[in-house]
Design an enzyme around this catalytic site. Structure first.
Site, PDB file in Angstrom:
ATOM      1  N   ASP A 129       0.846  -1.259  -0.069  1.00 14.37           N
ATOM      2  CA  ASP A 129       0.111   0.094   0.043  1.00 14.37           C
ATOM      3  C   ASP A 129       0.885   1.210   0.096  1.00 14.37           C
ATOM      4  OD1 ASP A 129      -2.628   1.278   0.446  1.00 14.37           O
ATOM      5  OD2 ASP A 129      -1.666   2.009   2.074  1.00 14.37           O
ATOM      6  N   GLU A 151       1.041  -0.646  -5.273  1.00 17.61           N
ATOM      7  CA  GLU A 151       0.108   0.438  -5.284  1.00 17.61           C
ATOM      8  C   GLU A 151       0.851   1.846  -5.460  1.00 17.61           C
ATOM      9  OE1 GLU A 151      -3.621   2.797  -3.572  1.00 17.61           O
ATOM     10  OE2 GLU A 151      -1.626   2.482  -2.155  1.00 17.61           O
TER      11      GLU A 151
END
Length: 789
Positions: A458, A511
Site C-alpha cells: 500500500d 500500489e
C-alpha cells in the site's frame, strides 16, 4: 501451571502441600549429578535433585541480601541485568538465593529433600545463604495469602537467544525475526514456559506485565542482551492464552505499558494486550504450494477479487468464511483473492490500513490458526491469496509503536520525516537497519507462516518521495539534492529481493500512482534515472483506472472528445507489469459504485458497466475487481454492512438486473482463463495490435490479442447506445472465420441480445490497413470477443 488467585496475590497460584517427614541434612544426601544445561529428557521439571555437599565451615559467609543499589533499580524497573542479582549464585560461604516476589508472604527453596525458607528482606525481596558448593537444580515455593505457588525460578535460566540471533538482529539481517523476538511457548533447559524478547534500545529497563501478574511487571524484570537493544526473559510455567505487555522505563524514568510489536496474536479490539500463542494448524495445501511457482505471474492468468473480510459477509469468522468464500470465488472463476489488510488494527473504520499489530491477524474474526484455516481452504479450492500490506506508516496510539521506548524508534527522529501529512500517522524510519529488518521479516512472515501468495504493498508513492503531500520548507532534499527517499528505495529493494529469494511463486504488487521508473524492474538493473529497479512483480495501473473511468463517466454523445482517455494507456502499457485495478478506493467517499458512475438510465448504466468490464478483461494487464461490483451494486460500499447481497435474491423481482452482471463476470473469467492470448503476453508488445484506435466519432475501439503461438482474439468495444449495422473492421487474412465467444449484450446478462450466433467470414476487402475485413453488427454499449472458428 497457573490458576486464578485473589488480587492480594498478584500471581496465579497453584495450591501445594509440604512433604511430610523429617528433613535430611546435606550430609545425608548424595553429591549432585548436575549438568550445566540439562535437556527436558535428562532432568524433568518435577524430578527431585539430590542436595550438593556442604561448604567447609572455614569459608567466611557473606550477606545474601540484594544490595541497596540493585534493590533500588529493581524496584524502579531500571535494572539491565536482573539475572546477575536474582536467582542462585555461588558466593563466599555457599550459594546465595535471592528472589523478588512482590506481595509474597514467604519464599522457600526446594531442591530434592532440601527445603529452606528465605529471609524476608522487605519490599518483596527474599534471600538466604545455603552452605552448598554448587548451585543445585531447585524450585521455589512462593506463598501468598491463601495459596502457594510452586515454580521454577525465572532467574535461574540462561538466555533463550543465541549469539547468532543477536548478531543477525544487530546487523538488521534476521529474516525470521519473529522466531527470535516476541513471546514463544517453549521448553528451555528442561522446563516449559514462555520466552519473551523485545527490542527497546533506549529503555532504562523493561519488565513483562500480564494476566499472570495482574499487569504489574515489578517482579518480572527482563535482562538486556548487550548492544543489540534486545531485552529477554524466560518465565517458567506460562503457556498459550496468557495476556501480556511490556512495561518500559523510559530515559526520563517514566514508564509506559506497550503491546508487543512482534505479537503473533492480540486481544479483540478495542482491548490492546498481546496474547501468547503457538500454532497447531496442519496444512493441507502441499499440492498448491508445489505448483505455485511453475509459471511466472506476469505470464499467467491473474484475475483478482478484492475483499474486505469483516464486511464480505458481516459477522462471519475466519472459519465460517472458509465455508463460503472459496466456493463463491471459485464459481466466479477468479484466480486470486486480495484481502484488504488483515494485520491487527485498532480502528475498524481504517479498513485495516492503520496497523498496530504487524505480525498478528486481526482477532476480530478469530485466531491466527483460524486465519490459516481460511488460507488453506482457498488454496485447496485452487485460489491464490494476495494480502494488502502496509509498511508505509503506523498510527500514534500510545500503547503501540509510537515512541515505543520513550524516543522515536520505529519512526524517523526528524519530526518532518516522521509525521505523515495526510493520515495523521507516523512514517517508518526506513534508514534504520532494525526497522528495515522488522518490516522485511514481516513480509517474509506472512508468506512463510500463513502461506500468503502475494503482498500488495500500500501507498508506495508516499514512501518514495520526500516531498509527498508536503509543501516547500516541509521537507529536506536527499544527499544528492533530490526528492527521492533513498532509504525507502533501499528498503523496498531489500524486501522484494528477500521475499522472491525465500518464497518461490510469491508475487509482490505495488500500489504506486506516479511515473517512478522501474517499479517492476529487477533490483540489479538500473534504468535511465540511475536507480536500480524496485523489484516488484506487478504494479497497479492507476493511470488506466483514472482515465478509463473518466471516459465512462461522460455521456456517450461527449465521449468522442475524450477518446484518448481510452487509448493513452497503450502508450506506456509495456513500461511495467500492470494490474488494472477497480478497487475499494474507487467505490467509496462519494465516488459512487462502479455501475453508478455510468451515465444514462438504469438499462444504459448496466450496459455501460458490462461493456466496460469486457474492455477491461481484454486490455493488456491483469484484472482486479472489488466485491459488490461483480453484481452491479448500486450503492457505495460500506464496511458496516458490506455488499447488498439481497440484490441477487430472485424474490427481489429484478429479473437478471444484477444476477446477469454476475453471470457475465463468471463468463469473462472462464473465457479469459481458457484464452492464453488474454494473459500470456501481457508484458510483451508483440501480444497486442490495434485494429482501430481512432474511431472517436463512433465510440469504437478494436484490437487483437495474441498468445505465444500467434493465435488471436479480436476484442471490439462500442460505447454508444445505438446499434451499428455492417460495421467493417480489418482483420488478419489467414483466419477463415471468426466465432463470437463473448458478447456483453447477450440476453442472459440483461442485454438486448444483439449477438452473432453464426461464424463471421472475412471478405477480401482491405480495411484499416489490412487485406481482409469483416462486417459486424455492433450492439449498443457492448463489448464483443471473437476467436478463429
Amino acid at each position: 501451571m497457573t490458576s486464578k488467585s485473589k488480587k492480594s496475590a498478584p500471581e496465579k497460584n497453584k495450591s501445594a502441600k509440604s512433604k511430610g517427614g523429617k528433613k535430611k541434612t546435606p550430609a545425608q544426601a548424595e553429591p549432585p549429578q548436575i549438568e550445566k544445561e540439562p535437556t527436558a529428557a535428562q532432568v524433568p521439571a518435577t524430578a527431585p535433585v539430590p542436595a550438593p555437599a556442604p561448604v567447609p565451615e572455614a569459608e567466611v559467609a557473606v550477606s545474601p541480601a540484594v544490595d541497596a543499589g540493585d534493590r533500588e533499580r529493581l524496584l524502579h524497573g531500571t535494572h539491565h541485568d536482573p539475572h546477575s542479582v536474582l536467582g542462585a549464585h555461588l558466593v563466599p560461604g555457599g550459594v546465595a538465593f535471592r528472589a523478588f516476589r512482590p506481595y509474597a508472604r514467604s519464599v522457600t527453596v526446594v531442591s530434592g529433600e532440601l527445603r529452606a525458607e528465605l529471609h524476608d528482606d522487605g519490599d518483596g525481596f527474599f534471600s538466604g545463604l545455603l552452605p552448598l558448593r554448587e548451585v543445585p537444580e531447585y524450585r521455589l515455593l512462593v506463598a501468598y495469602e491463601g495459596n502457594v505457588h510452586e515454580t521454577a525460578d525465572a532467574y535461574a535460566f540462561l538466555p533463550t537467544l543465541g549469539d547468532l540471533d543477536l548478531h543477525l538482529i544487530g546487523e538488521g539481517r534476521h529474516e525470521q525475526l519473529w522466531q527470535a523476538l516476541g513471546a514463544h511457548p517453549t521448553t528451555h533447559q528442561g522446563v516449559t514456559g514462555t520466552r519473551f524478547a523485545v527490542w527497546a534500545p533506549n529503555a532504562r529497563g523493561v519488565r513483562v506485565a500480564g494476566s499472570f501478574n495482574f499487569f504489574d511487571g515489578t517482579g518480572h524484570p527482563m535482562r538486556s542482551l548487550g548492544s543489540t537493544g534486545v531485552w529477554e526473559l524466560f518465565v517458567p510455567g506460562l503457556g498459550e492464552g496468557e495476556l501480556y505487555k511490556f512495561e518500559i522505563t523510559r530515559a526520563d524514568g517514566s514508564r509506559t505499558l506497550r503491546a508487543d510489536p512482534m505479537a503473533r496474536r492480540t486481544e479483540v479490539p478495542p482491548a490492546t494486550s498481546s496474547v501468547v500463542t503457538a500454532s497447531h494448524h496442519e496444512w493441507g495445501d502441499e499440492e498448491w504450494l508445489a505448483r505455485r511457482a511453475d509459471r511466472a505471474v506476469h505470464e499467467a492468468p491473474f484475475s483478482v477479487y478484492e475483499i474486505h473480510l469483516p464486511s464480505w459477509r458481516p459477522g462471519l469468522t475466519y472459519r465460517q468464511l472458509a465455508e463460503q468464500l472459496p466456493a463463491y470465488v471459485k464459481d466466479l472463476g477468479f484466480t486470486h483473492v486480495e484481502l484488504m489488510p488483515v494485520a491487527e488494527h485498532p480502528f475498524g473504520g481504517s479498513w485495516g490500513y492503520q496497523v498496530t499489530g504487524f505480525y498478528a491477524p486481526t482477532a476480530r474474526l478469530g485466531t491466527p490458526d483460524d486465519f490459516k484455516y481460511l488460507v488453506d481452504a482457498l488454496h485447496r479450492a485452487g485460489i491464490g491469496v494476495i494480502m494488502d500490506w502496509v509498511p508505509a506508516h503506523f498510527p500514534r496510539d500510545d500503547w503501540a509503536l509510537a515512541e515505543f521506548d520513550g524516543r522515536p524508534l520505529y519512526e524517523h527522529s526528524d519530526p518532518l520525516r516522521a509525521a505523515h501529512p495526510d493520515w495523521g500517522t507516523l512514517e517508518f524510519d526506513f534508514g534504520r537497519r532494525e526497522v528495515r529488518n522488522f518490516l522485511v521479516a514481516n513480509a517474509v512472515y506472512w508468506c512463510e507462516e500463513f502461506h500468503i501468495d502475494g503482498l500488495r504493498v500500500d501507498a508506495v508513492a508516499s514512501m518514495l518521495y520526500l516531498d509527498y503531500s508536503r509543501e516547500p520548507g516541509q521537507w529536506t532534499p536527499n544527499e544528492h539534492g533530490g526528492r527521492e527517499n533513498l532509504d525507502a528505495v533501499a528498503f523496498l529493494q531489500e524486501m522484494n529481493a528477500t521475499v522472491y529469494r525465500r518464497c518461490p511463486g510469491v508475487v509482490t504488487v505495488a500500489e504506486e500512482s506516479t511515473a517512478w521508473d522501474g517499479v517492476t524492474r529487477p533490483t540489479h538493473l538500473k534504468g535511465p534515472s540511475g536507480f536500480g529497479g524496485l523489484g516488484f512483480g506487478l504494479k497497479w495501473n492507476m493511470g488506466w483506472m483514472h482515465d478509463s473511468l473518466q471516459y465512462m463517466s461522460h455521456e456517450p454523445v461527449h465521449r468522442r472528445y475524450h477518446h484518448h482517455e481510452m487509448t493513452f494507456s497503450m502508450v506506456y502499457a509495456y513500461s511495467e507489469n500492470y494490474v488494472l485495478p477497480i478497487s475499494h478506493d474507487e467505490v467509496v467517499h462519494g465516488k459512487r459504485s462502479l455501475v453508478s458512475k455510468m451515465p444514462g438510465d438504469w438499462w444504459q448504466q448496466r450496459a455501460g458497466l458490462r461493456a466496460y468490464l469486457g474492455f477491461m478483461w481484454a486490455h493488456p494487464g491483469k484484472q482486479l475487481l472489488f466485491m459488490g461490483q461483480e453484481f452491479a451494486q448500486g450503492a457505495e460500499w460500506s464496511e458496516a454492512h458490506g455488499p447488498d447481497w439481497w440484490l441477487l435474491d430472485p424474490a427481489y423481482g429484478a429479473e437478471s438486473d444484477h444476477r446477469g452482471v454476475r453471470d457475465l463476470v463468471r463468463d469473462l473469467n472462464t473465457v479469459y482463463r481458457d484464452t492464453p492470448g488474454l494473459w500470456q503476453l501481457d508484458t510483451d508488445a508483440s501480444g497486442f495490435q490495434w485494429i482501430v484506435g481512432d474511431a472517436a466519432e463512433d465510440n469504437v475501439l478494436a484490437f487483437l490479442r495474441y498468445d505465444a503461438e500467434g493465435n488471436p482474439l479480436l476484442a471490439v468495444s462500442h460505447f454508444s447506445p445505438v446499434v451499428r449495422h455492417d460495421y467493417r473492421l480489418g482483420v488478419p487474412e489467414d483466419v477463415p472465420a471468426w466465432h463470437e465467444v463473448l458478447n456483453t449484450d447477450a440476453g442472459r446478462y440483461g442485454g438486448g441480445d444483439v449477438i452473432h450466433p453464426d461464424p463471421v467470414k472475412p471478405e477480401a476487402t482491405g480495411w484499416h490497413g489490412r487485406p481482409a475485413s469483416i462486417r459486424l453488427t455492433l450492439p449498443p454499449l457492448a463489448t464483443v470477443w471473437l476467436r478463429p472458428a
